[in-house]
Design a protein around this motif. Structure first.
Motif, PDB file in Angstrom:
ATOM      1  N   MET A   1      -1.241 -37.171 -11.426  1.00 22.81           N
ATOM      2  CA  MET A   1      -2.168 -37.145 -12.529  1.00 22.81           C
ATOM      3  C   MET A   1      -1.717 -36.064 -13.517  1.00 22.81           C
ATOM      4  O   MET A   1      -1.336 -34.976 -13.117  1.00 22.81           O
ATOM      5  N   ILE A   2      -1.775 -36.372 -14.796  1.00 27.10           N
ATOM      6  CA  ILE A   2      -1.441 -35.426 -15.851  1.00 27.10           C
ATOM      7  C   ILE A   2      -2.744 -34.798 -16.359  1.00 27.10           C
ATOM      8  O   ILE A   2      -3.665 -35.504 -16.753  1.00 27.10           O
ATOM      9  N   THR A   3      -2.796 -33.472 -16.336  1.00 31.32           N
ATOM     10  CA  THR A   3      -3.970 -32.732 -16.782  1.00 31.32           C
ATOM     11  C   THR A   3      -3.611 -31.936 -18.023  1.00 31.32           C
ATOM     12  O   THR A   3      -2.581 -31.268 -18.060  1.00 31.32           O
ATOM     13  N   GLU A  25       8.467 -22.702 -18.432  1.00 30.95           N
ATOM     14  CA  GLU A  25       9.202 -23.742 -19.150  1.00 30.95           C
ATOM     15  C   GLU A  25       8.888 -25.104 -18.543  1.00 30.95           C
ATOM     16  O   GLU A  25       8.605 -25.204 -17.343  1.00 30.95           O
ATOM     17  N   PRO A  26       8.963 -26.180 -19.336  1.00 36.90           N
ATOM     18  CA  PRO A  26       8.769 -27.518 -18.785  1.00 36.90           C
ATOM     19  C   PRO A  26       9.700 -27.764 -17.590  1.00 36.90           C
ATOM     20  O   PRO A  26      10.852 -27.342 -17.599  1.00 36.90           O
ATOM     21  N   GLY A  27       9.130 -28.390 -16.573  1.00 40.37           N
ATOM     22  CA  GLY A  27       9.866 -28.665 -15.342  1.00 40.37           C
ATOM     23  C   GLY A  27       9.586 -27.653 -14.249  1.00 40.37           C
ATOM     24  O   GLY A  27       9.814 -27.930 -13.076  1.00 40.37           O
ATOM     25  N   PHE A  52      -5.017 -24.041 -12.364  1.00 38.20           N
ATOM     26  CA  PHE A  52      -4.676 -24.989 -11.300  1.00 38.20           C
ATOM     27  C   PHE A  52      -3.165 -25.048 -11.118  1.00 38.20           C
ATOM     28  O   PHE A  52      -2.409 -24.599 -11.966  1.00 38.20           O
ATOM     29  N   ALA A  53      -2.743 -25.600  -9.992  1.00 36.68           N
ATOM     30  CA  ALA A  53      -1.317 -25.688  -9.659  1.00 36.68           C
ATOM     31  C   ALA A  53      -0.762 -27.049 -10.050  1.00 36.68           C
ATOM     32  O   ALA A  53      -1.488 -28.036 -10.151  1.00 36.68           O
ATOM     33  N   GLY A  54       0.557 -27.091 -10.265  1.00 35.84           N
ATOM     34  CA  GLY A  54       1.227 -28.346 -10.575  1.00 35.84           C
ATOM     35  C   GLY A  54       2.613 -28.085 -11.128  1.00 35.84           C
ATOM     36  O   GLY A  54       3.184 -27.001 -10.950  1.00 35.84           O
ATOM     37  N   ARG A  55       3.148 -29.082 -11.812  1.00 40.34           N
ATOM     38  CA  ARG A  55       4.454 -28.960 -12.463  1.00 40.34           C
ATOM     39  C   ARG A  55       4.243 -29.092 -13.962  1.00 40.34           C
ATOM     40  O   ARG A  55       3.627 -30.051 -14.431  1.00 40.34           O
ATOM     41  N   VAL A  72      -5.018 -28.343 -27.043  1.00 42.40           N
ATOM     42  CA  VAL A  72      -4.164 -28.534 -25.867  1.00 42.40           C
ATOM     43  C   VAL A  72      -2.965 -27.605 -25.957  1.00 42.40           C
ATOM     44  O   VAL A  72      -2.290 -27.548 -26.999  1.00 42.40           O
ATOM     45  N   LEU A  73      -2.706 -26.859 -24.882  1.00 46.11           N
ATOM     46  CA  LEU A  73      -1.552 -25.968 -24.802  1.00 46.11           C
ATOM     47  C   LEU A  73      -0.430 -26.560 -23.985  1.00 46.11           C
ATOM     48  O   LEU A  73       0.743 -26.297 -24.253  1.00 46.11           O
ATOM     49  N   ALA A  74      -0.783 -27.315 -22.949  1.00 45.07           N
ATOM     50  CA  ALA A  74       0.238 -27.836 -22.052  1.00 45.07           C
ATOM     51  C   ALA A  74      -0.297 -29.054 -21.305  1.00 45.07           C
ATOM     52  O   ALA A  74      -1.502 -29.245 -21.175  1.00 45.07           O
ATOM     53  N   ARG A  75       0.645 -29.826 -20.807  1.00 40.09           N
ATOM     54  CA  ARG A  75       0.317 -30.944 -19.918  1.00 40.09           C
ATOM     55  C   ARG A  75       0.970 -30.649 -18.579  1.00 40.09           C
ATOM     56  O   ARG A  75       2.169 -30.342 -18.529  1.00 40.09           O
ATOM     57  N   ILE A  76       0.163 -30.727 -17.513  1.00 39.07           N
ATOM     58  CA  ILE A  76       0.612 -30.353 -16.194  1.00 39.07           C
ATOM     59  C   ILE A  76       0.358 -31.482 -15.231  1.00 39.07           C
ATOM     60  O   ILE A  76      -0.750 -32.033 -15.182  1.00 39.07           O
ATOM     61  N   GLU A  77       1.388 -31.834 -14.468  1.00 39.83           N
ATOM     62  CA  GLU A  77       1.236 -32.845 -13.422  1.00 39.83           C
ATOM     63  C   GLU A  77       0.627 -32.171 -12.202  1.00 39.83           C
ATOM     64  O   GLU A  77       1.203 -31.235 -11.647  1.00 39.83           O
TER      65      GLU A  77
END
Length: 78
Positions: A1-3, A25-27, A52-55, A72-77
Motif C-alpha cells: 500500500m502506498i501512503t 532518499e527514494p528507495g 510509520f515504517a516502509g520504503r 504531500v511531502l512523500a509517498r511511502i510503501e
C-alpha cells in the motif's frame, strides 16, 4: 500500500514551511521516528519525523520550496 505523508501542523499560527534538507532518499527503508526532512518556518527549524515504517517511494518538493501544512511531502510503501 502506498501512503502519502503530509506536512503536519506545527501550531495554529504557522501555515507554511520551506524545505531545507531531505534526510532520506527514494528507495531507502524508513522506520517510524526516522527524520525524513528538515523544514524552516518563520519561527523555527523543524526536523519532520515519519510516523510509520516502509520504503520511501517518492519525495515531493524541492529544496528551498515553500510548502503548506497538509501538502504531500512523500509517498511511502507501507
Amino acid at each position: 500500500m502506498i501512503t502519502e505523508f503530509k506536512l503536519p501542523p506545527f501550531d495554529d499560527t504557522i501555515a507554511t514551511a520551506t524545505i531545507v534538507a531531505w534526510r532520506k532518499e527514494p528507495g531507502e527503508r524508513i522506520e517510524a521516528g526516522d527524520v525524513l526532512l528538515e523544514v524552516v518556518t518563520e519561527k523555527v527549524n523543524v526536523e519532520i519525523e515519519c510516523p510509520f515504517a516502509g520504503r520511501l517511494i517518492e519525495t515531493v518538493g524541492e529544496l528551498d520550496q515553500e510548502i503548506k501544512v497538509g501538502d504531500v511531502l512523500a509517498r511511502i510503501e507501507t
